[in-house]
Enzyme design. Sequence first.
Site, PDB file in Angstrom:
ATOM      1  N   HIS A  20       5.873  -9.519  -5.835  1.00 34.17           N
ATOM      2  CA  HIS A  20       7.254  -9.813  -5.474  1.00 34.17           C
ATOM      3  C   HIS A  20       7.664 -11.086  -6.359  1.00 34.17           C
ATOM      4  O   HIS A  20       8.901 -10.839  -6.831  1.00 34.17           O
ATOM      5  CB  HIS A  20       7.333 -10.014  -4.022  1.00 34.17           C
ATOM      6  CG  HIS A  20       7.108  -8.722  -3.402  1.00 34.17           C
ATOM      7  ND1 HIS A  20       6.292  -8.891  -2.090  1.00 34.17           N
ATOM      8  CD2 HIS A  20       7.671  -7.501  -3.058  1.00 34.17           C
ATOM      9  CE1 HIS A  20       6.311  -8.055  -1.553  1.00 34.17           C
ATOM     10  NE2 HIS A  20       6.889  -6.978  -2.073  1.00 34.17           N
ATOM     11  N   LYS A  44      10.241   0.273  11.733  1.00 36.56           N
ATOM     12  CA  LYS A  44       8.989  -0.236  10.947  1.00 36.56           C
ATOM     13  C   LYS A  44       8.541  -1.318  11.940  1.00 36.56           C
ATOM     14  O   LYS A  44       9.141  -2.089  12.821  1.00 36.56           O
ATOM     15  CB  LYS A  44       9.145  -1.063   9.463  1.00 36.56           C
ATOM     16  CG  LYS A  44       9.351   0.132   8.481  1.00 36.56           C
ATOM     17  CD  LYS A  44       9.294  -0.634   7.107  1.00 36.56           C
ATOM     18  CE  LYS A  44       9.302   0.099   5.997  1.00 36.56           C
ATOM     19  NZ  LYS A  44       9.384  -0.308   4.576  1.00 36.56           N
ATOM     20  N   ARG A  93       5.861  -0.059  -9.975  1.00 35.81           N
ATOM     21  CA  ARG A  93       4.612  -0.559 -10.196  1.00 35.81           C
ATOM     22  C   ARG A  93       3.757   0.741 -11.062  1.00 35.81           C
ATOM     23  O   ARG A  93       3.143   0.808 -12.045  1.00 35.81           O
ATOM     24  CB  ARG A  93       3.588  -0.591  -9.059  1.00 35.81           C
ATOM     25  CG  ARG A  93       4.015  -2.192  -8.446  1.00 35.81           C
ATOM     26  CD  ARG A  93       3.308  -2.026  -7.037  1.00 35.81           C
ATOM     27  NE  ARG A  93       4.555  -1.441  -6.164  1.00 35.81           N
ATOM     28  CZ  ARG A  93       4.571  -1.453  -4.828  1.00 35.81           C
ATOM     29  NH1 ARG A  93       3.813  -1.822  -4.282  1.00 35.81           N
ATOM     30  NH2 ARG A  93       5.624  -0.480  -4.190  1.00 35.81           N
ATOM     31  N   SER A 131       1.979  -4.974   0.006  1.00 35.51           N
ATOM     32  CA  SER A 131       1.942  -5.604   1.122  1.00 35.51           C
ATOM     33  C   SER A 131       1.008  -5.161   2.161  1.00 35.51           C
ATOM     34  O   SER A 131       0.193  -5.663   2.792  1.00 35.51           O
ATOM     35  CB  SER A 131       3.135  -5.947   1.857  1.00 35.51           C
ATOM     36  OG  SER A 131       4.187  -6.546   0.884  1.00 35.51           O
TER      37      SER A 131
HETATM   38  P1  ADP Z   1      10.096  -1.744   0.614  1.00 39.43           P
HETATM   39  O1  ADP Z   1       9.621  -1.386   2.011  1.00 39.43           O
HETATM   40  O2  ADP Z   1      11.529  -1.716   0.418  1.00 39.43           O
HETATM   41  O3  ADP Z   1       9.267  -0.765  -0.419  1.00 39.43           O
HETATM   42  P2  ADP Z   1       8.590  -4.112  -0.459  1.00 39.43           P
HETATM   43  O4  ADP Z   1       8.737  -5.388   0.195  1.00 39.43           O
HETATM   44  O5  ADP Z   1       7.242  -3.376   0.094  1.00 39.43           O
HETATM   45  O6  ADP Z   1       9.607  -3.266   0.589  1.00 39.43           O
HETATM   46  O7  ADP Z   1       9.027  -4.049  -1.719  1.00 39.43           O
HETATM   47  C1  ADP Z   1       9.968  -4.469  -2.252  1.00 39.43           C
HETATM   48  C2  ADP Z   1      10.217  -4.199  -3.668  1.00 39.43           C
HETATM   49  O8  ADP Z   1       9.227  -4.870  -4.461  1.00 39.43           O
HETATM   50  C3  ADP Z   1      10.134  -2.594  -3.878  1.00 39.43           C
HETATM   51  O9  ADP Z   1      10.950  -2.207  -4.962  1.00 39.43           O
HETATM   52  C4  ADP Z   1       8.734  -2.362  -4.526  1.00 39.43           C
HETATM   53  O10 ADP Z   1       8.522  -1.445  -5.395  1.00 39.43           O
HETATM   54  C5  ADP Z   1       8.490  -3.731  -5.238  1.00 39.43           C
HETATM   55  N1  ADP Z   1       7.330  -4.347  -5.163  1.00 39.43           N
HETATM   56  C6  ADP Z   1       6.255  -4.471  -4.231  1.00 39.43           C
HETATM   57  N2  ADP Z   1       5.036  -4.929  -4.492  1.00 39.43           N
HETATM   58  C7  ADP Z   1       5.223  -4.951  -6.068  1.00 39.43           C
HETATM   59  C8  ADP Z   1       4.271  -5.312  -7.055  1.00 39.43           C
HETATM   60  N3  ADP Z   1       3.015  -5.668  -6.688  1.00 39.43           N
HETATM   61  N4  ADP Z   1       4.953  -5.605  -8.191  1.00 39.43           N
HETATM   62  C9  ADP Z   1       5.945  -5.151  -8.496  1.00 39.43           C
HETATM   63  N5  ADP Z   1       7.065  -4.698  -7.578  1.00 39.43           N
HETATM   64  C10 ADP Z   1       6.468  -4.678  -6.489  1.00 39.43           C
END
Ligand code: ADP
Length: 162
Positions: A20, A44, A93, A131
């Site tokens: 992130h 969630k 990703r 996450s």
């Molecule tokens: P959501 O539940 O909306 O997917 P996340 O917090 O998991 O929320 O992710 C928010 C955004 O960040 C999403 O667009 C996700 O694809 C991106 N994201 C999560 N982890 C990574 C990572 N390791 N590298 C790049 N983008 C990421």
Amino acid sequence: MSNKRIALYPGTFDPVTLGHIDIIKRACLLFDAVRVTVAINPSKDPMFSIEERLRLLRESVKEISNVEVDSFSGLVVDHARNTGAVAIIRGLRAVSDFEYEFQMALMNRKLAEDITTVFLMPHEKYTYLNSSIIRSLAQFNADVADFVPPVVAEALKDKSKE
Ligand code: ADP
């Protein structure tokens, strides 16, 4: 102020990872300001409360200028409009992210033609990171220092003691 190009980066951030942060830094190079926003999603069952996720995010981005952190519930495009954002940032990703993200982006465009979703790719070392893997690793007391900001590593240690 009104000429500022603001981007909204919404997500669950449960917890924020270095993937992130990588995306936030890239977005900061493209936009005048980036608003990282924690989506409040009652369906969630997160490990960290909204307040904890906000604190961890704020601590993790405090060295980066032009980043703000907030939370919202409702439609992302409404929050984007309300905060003057012209773009929604999402991270891509792998191909596996594509279908869901594509659907969301097109739906958001249908709802708000003037707000554009911008996809950014993280450094390849973060492409396998999310996450939920971090939460699983932390449950088994694995070392997550390479994947999350130090403040998150600490918070995960505290959680495993609860
Ligand atoms: P959501 O539940 O909306 O997917 P996340 O917090 O998991 O929320 O992710 C928010 C955004 O960040 C999403 O667009 C996700 O694809 C991106 N994201 C999560 N982890 C990574 C990572 N390791 N590298 C790049 N983008 C990421």
